[in-house]
Design a protein around this motif. Structure first.
Motif, PDB file in Angstrom:
ATOM      1  N   SER A 131      55.001  18.793  36.264  1.00 38.97           N
ATOM      2  CA  SER A 131      54.815  20.225  36.042  1.00 38.97           C
ATOM      3  C   SER A 131      54.224  20.415  34.650  1.00 38.97           C
ATOM      4  N   LEU A 132      53.480  21.478  34.471  1.00 36.94           N
ATOM      5  CA  LEU A 132      52.685  21.620  33.254  1.00 36.94           C
ATOM      6  C   LEU A 132      53.532  21.785  32.001  1.00 36.94           C
ATOM      7  N   ASN A 133      54.792  22.192  32.149  1.00 33.73           N
ATOM      8  CA  ASN A 133      55.632  22.319  30.953  1.00 33.73           C
ATOM      9  C   ASN A 133      56.008  20.960  30.366  1.00 33.73           C
ATOM     10  N   VAL A 134      55.789  19.882  31.117  1.00 28.87           N
ATOM     11  CA  VAL A 134      55.984  18.543  30.549  1.00 28.87           C
ATOM     12  C   VAL A 134      55.106  18.372  29.310  1.00 28.87           C
ATOM     13  N   PHE A 135      53.900  18.902  29.379  1.00 31.66           N
ATOM     14  CA  PHE A 135      52.934  18.684  28.302  1.00 31.66           C
ATOM     15  C   PHE A 135      53.215  19.557  27.078  1.00 31.66           C
ATOM     16  N   ASP A 136      54.147  20.501  27.220  1.00 30.15           N
ATOM     17  CA  ASP A 136      54.581  21.283  26.063  1.00 30.15           C
ATOM     18  C   ASP A 136      55.596  20.516  25.223  1.00 30.15           C
TER      19      ASP A 136
END
Length: 242
Positions: A131-136
């Motif tokens: 999920s894209l919040n991993v990259f945060d």
């Protein structure tokens, strides 16, 4: 459990780059970086141009990595065109799974809450979706995440690592046909060889098997973020990377 550090092999030991898969992966990584920049918040650094970790994968594994990356990009594009937010990790993961022909169990997303990290791993314990919040909250490159097993990327209490690895082995075995509700308490997780050496706290919620018609099996992982990641300093290994 001791975490094994993986060292990229010399160029002469790498298999031929059939179909120029490295260039295709590089394009996909660039497109994902551009998407993350558009959505804001990502701290993912650019990939090393040598792509040694990707190039040491078998041709079949390279194809699968590229397919999953391109599928995730495609679903994100579809969601944005529909005015839907691709940062909704549960929806994004569900749509990627369906697009790839994987059938999640009916209770796989039962414990998902907004803000949770959703990942999909193959039976080699390498990430094929995040999920894209991993990259945060992660300072590994896309190549690191897609091409290296999770057990060498993060450190935590050895007993918890051993338990998670045991569960990951079981959930990808032919005997497992159920979602594993882990109930593992919040604990510190540290990056081992990244750009910022981030440290944070997570609570693993579930591992759930996923399988497609070809018999490819992996597992869905959902983690609650309990403490935002903070930098502990740049890795000496990264400073030595060409």
């Amino acid at each position: 459990m001791e975490i094994t550090r993986q060292t990229p092999p010399p160029d002469e030991n790498l298999s031929p780059d059939s179909g120029n898969l490295t260039a295709r992966f590089a394009r996909g990584a660039d497109q994902m970086m551009a998407l993350l920049k558009t959505l804001g918040g990502a701290r993912t650094p650019p990939c090393n141009p040598s792509f040694l970790y990707f190039r040491q994968l078998t041709p079949e594994a390279r194809h699968k990595v590229i397919t999953m990356l391109e599928t995730t990009l495609g679903v994100c594009t579809e969601m944005m065109a529909e005015k839907s937010n691709p940062k909704n990790g549960g929806v994004l993961a569900w749509r990627v799974l369906k697009k790839m022909g994987f059938q999640p169990l009916s209770d796989a997303f039962q414990s998902y809450s907004e803000g949770d990290i959703v990942e999909i791993y193959n039976h080699h314990h390498q990430m094929v979706f995040a999920s894209l919040n991993v990259f945060d909250s992660c300072s590994y490159t896309l190549e690191d995440l897609y091409c290296r097993p999770w057990i060498e990327l993060w450190e935590r209490d050895p007993k918890i690592t051993a338990l998670l690895f045991e569960k990951a082995i079981y959930v990808t075995s032919p005997e497992c046909h159920e979602t594993l509700f882990l109930n593992i308490p919040a604990h510190q997780v540290r990056e081992t060889s990244s750009h910022e050496m981030l440290r944070g706290s997570v609570s693993p919620k579930i591992f759930s098997p996923v399988i497609n018609e070809r018999g490819d099996k992996g597992f869905l992982s959902i983690n609650q973020v309990c403490e935002a990641a903070v930098s502990t300093g740049r890795s000496p290994q990264q400073d030595q990377t060409p």
